[in-house]
Design a protein around this motif. Structure first.
Motif, short mmCIF file in Angstrom:
data_model
loop_
_atom_site.label_atom_id
_atom_site.label_comp_id
_atom_site.label_asym_id
_atom_site.label_seq_id
_atom_site.Cartn_x
_atom_site.Cartn_y
_atom_site.Cartn_z
N CYS A 1 3.97 -0.61 -5.75
CA CYS A 1 4.43 0.35 -4.74
C CYS A 1 3.28 0.82 -3.86
CB CYS A 1 5.11 1.55 -5.42
SG CYS A 1 6.69 1.15 -6.19
N ARG A 2 2.13 1.03 -4.45
CA ARG A 2 0.96 1.45 -3.67
C ARG A 2 0.48 0.33 -2.75
NH1 ARG A 2 -2.47 4.85 -8.30
NH2 ARG A 2 -1.37 6.84 -7.96
N LEU A 3 0.72 -0.91 -3.17
CA LEU A 3 0.28 -2.04 -2.38
C LEU A 3 1.03 -2.11 -1.05
CD1 LEU A 3 -1.70 -4.45 -2.62
CD2 LEU A 3 0.21 -5.81 -3.49
N ILE A 4 2.29 -1.67 -1.05
CA ILE A 4 3.07 -1.70 0.19
C ILE A 4 3.17 -0.31 0.82
CG2 ILE A 4 4.39 -3.75 -0.44
CD1 ILE A 4 6.66 -1.96 -1.38
N ASN A 5 2.32 0.61 0.35
CA ASN A 5 2.16 1.95 0.96
C ASN A 5 3.43 2.79 0.94
OD1 ASN A 5 -0.59 1.44 1.68
ND2 ASN A 5 0.15 0.24 3.44
N LEU A 6 4.20 2.71 -0.15
CA LEU A 6 5.34 3.62 -0.29
C LEU A 6 4.81 5.04 -0.48
CD1 LEU A 6 7.84 1.74 -2.64
CD2 LEU A 6 7.89 1.94 -0.16
N GLU A 7 5.57 6.00 0.02
CA GLU A 7 5.14 7.39 -0.12
C GLU A 7 5.63 8.01 -1.42
OE1 GLU A 7 6.34 9.61 3.28
OE2 GLU A 7 5.05 8.50 4.68
N ARG B 1 1.46 0.15 -9.17
CA ARG B 1 0.47 -0.58 -8.38
C ARG B 1 1.14 -1.35 -7.24
NH1 ARG B 1 -4.66 -2.32 -10.97
NH2 ARG B 1 -5.07 -0.96 -12.76
N VAL C 1 1.00 10.30 -4.33
CA VAL C 1 -0.26 11.05 -4.38
C VAL C 1 -0.25 12.05 -5.53
CG1 VAL C 1 -0.75 10.77 -1.94
CG2 VAL C 1 0.63 12.73 -2.70
N SER D 1 5.56 -6.55 -5.42
CA SER D 1 5.58 -5.66 -4.26
C SER D 1 6.52 -6.17 -3.18
CB SER D 1 4.16 -5.49 -3.71
OG SER D 1 3.68 -6.71 -3.17
N ARG E 1 9.79 -4.33 -1.72
CA ARG E 1 9.93 -4.13 -0.27
C ARG E 1 11.36 -4.52 0.18
NH1 ARG E 1 5.82 -4.37 3.52
NH2 ARG E 1 4.54 -5.67 2.12
#
Length: 486
Positions: A69-75, A67, A14, A36, A40
């Protein structure tokens, strides 16, 4: 550029914003999905590069990884944090982008363009930085000239690099023209050789074969002399390595305008009294209406081949040569030695006699009529030049469908008819009703035609134009609808 080093840290996704300078514009969704899944299972093996900003961090390199990393919702992701100014950040992005194995030529083109626009590079600098030739850089830069349609086909792989390069060096209006004829009978894109053949025949022209003098900078003042024009192959040989002719013009509109201007100038000079030069035409080829009307007013007749003259095909050894200037046919605009078929005996007149004075008065009146005609042409040319320069002619939303527009459309369609049908419908529709009024009479008759009369003309122009089209094209489909309407 110095090696970029910095400390590694976990940075929250974020906190990372994506800058606008990344040269890469196209991302493959399927490929990012595969990446991604790898992240993972195995984690992010190569950290991204960011630089600190007032609101967090700005991504410098690694948008594809980010992109994924965001696809698998990493923080958060491991990131190399480095203090970089705008110039250093751009160089880092450029180097990473150009070192990719799958870099697309469009990405390279946009990258090189961005480097030039930053003002810190020239062509030589870019060539040195990436160890490529200046020719390579120039050809890649030319790809930025592709219009949206061709660029889309290139990115999708429908068009290869060789085709893209020959299209990119054309102006946008000519790219659109080539697109209309680019499909082969199977619906694919024609070969590079076929596209180049069409371009050579319909869009470009050899300056060595021009009727006019390419060095004449006064022929069309706005265009200037051809040697100074960037729209020719000789202006930049790096962009045209495949063009074998000495010089080829890549702007057919300008070439045609110069040709017509030259022809008009030569005709005016002949009409004004050039000695031993006649206006000539082939036996079965009429001259255009505007010139025919002009010659009729001036009481000048273009000589017809075989009836009035024969061309001298052998070496002309005559002391007093007679020349002809073709005003129609495939040799239009060229001079040729001719031999008059018939000669009229001219009786010498006493200039003081009544008959001699009458002849002189007739010559004076004829010359006066010619001068008036030439003055009218000058006014018309100024009007045309003014129309060509105004935005009104090309700007959408500034045109109203008025009587002048309707008349223009009717005249365009009438002129598009082939000669045999023009003769046939000319009688059928009484197009010679106002012949005594000259060109105005034709326009007057066109205005009187009913919609049914115009339908005959439109349908025949369409039939003649589209009858050879393949059944999968819009022209053939329109013709099919016309047949069904019958």
């Amino acid at each position: 550029m110095e090696t970029i080093t910095g400390h590694l840290k976990e940075v929250g996704l974020v906190e990372i914003s994506i800058g606008k300078t990344n040269p890469r514009r196209e991302f493959n969704d399927a490929s990012i999905g595969e990446l991604s899944e790898s992240i993972r299972k195995n984690g992010l093996l190569q950290p991204i590069l960011v630089r600190p900003t007032a609101k967090g961090y700005e991504l410098v390199c690694g948008e594809r990884r980010l992109r994924a990393c965001r696809l698998i919702n990493l923080e958060s992701v491991p990131a190399q944090v480095k203090e970089l100014n705008d110039q250093e950040a751009l160089e880092a992005q450029i180097v990473e982008n150009l070192e990719r194995e799958d870099v697309h030529p469009i990405d390279e083109a946009e990258t090189f363009k961005l480097m030039l626009e930053q003002g810190n590079y020239n062509i030589g600098d870019i060539a040195t930085k990436i160890a490529r030739s200046e020719t390579f850089i120039l050809q890649r830069l030319s790809l930025n000239n592709l219009n949206a349609e061709w660029k889309k086909l290139f990115l999708k792989g429908v068009v290869n690099l060789s085709k893209a390069l020959i299209i990119a060096r054309l102006e946008k209006k000519y790219q659109k023209e080539v697109a209309q004829v680019a499909k082969d009978w199977q619906g694919g894109i024609k070969s590079t050789k076929q596209l180049q053949a069409y371009i050579d025949s319909n869009i470009t022209a050899q300056l060595s074969k021009a009727l006019f003098d390419p060095k004449d900078e006064n022929l069309i003042m706005k265009a200037g002399a051809c040697p100074n024009c960037p729209k020719r192959s000789g202006a930049n040989c790096s962009l045209f390595p495949d063009v074998k002719e000495n010089d080829r013009c890549f702007d057919k509109s300008c070439f045609n305008i110069k040709t017509q201007k030259y022809i008009q100038n030569e005709i005016d000079g002949i009409i004004s009294g050039a000695e031993n030069v006649y206006l000539i035409k082939p036996k079965h080829q009429d001259i255009e209406d505007s010139l025919a009307d002009k010659l009729k007013k001036l009481k000048i007749r273009a000589l017809t081949e075989y009836d009035d003259f024969d061309t001298v095909r052998r070496r002309d050894k005559r002391k007093n040569k007679i020349m002809g200037f073709w005003v129609s046919g495939y040799q239009k605009g060229q001079y040729v030695p001719i031999m008059l078929s018939t000669k009229k005996d001219v009786r010498a007149l006493d200039p003081k006699s009544k008959e001699g004075v009458a002849v002189q008065i007739e010559k004076i009146n004829t010359r006066a009529e010619r001068m008036l005609e030439l003055d009218a042409e000058k006014v018309h040319k100024r009007i045309i030049e003014a129309m060509a320069e105004t935005e009104e002619l090309t700007a959408p939303g500034r045109h109203n469908y008025c009587k002048a527009t309707e008349l223009m459309g009717r005249l365009v369609l009438w002129n598009a008819l082939g000669w045999p049908k023009k003769q046939h419908f000319g009688k059928l529709l009484e197009m010679n009703k106002y012949d005594k009024e000259g060109p105005i009479g034709l326009l007057k008759r066109l205005e009187e035609l009913s919609m049914g009369d115009m339908a005959i003309i439109i349908n025949n122009v369409g039939f003649d134009s589209f009858k050879s089209s393949q059944p999968i094209y819009s022209e053939a489909l329109a013709l099919r609808r016309l047949a069904e309407s019958f």
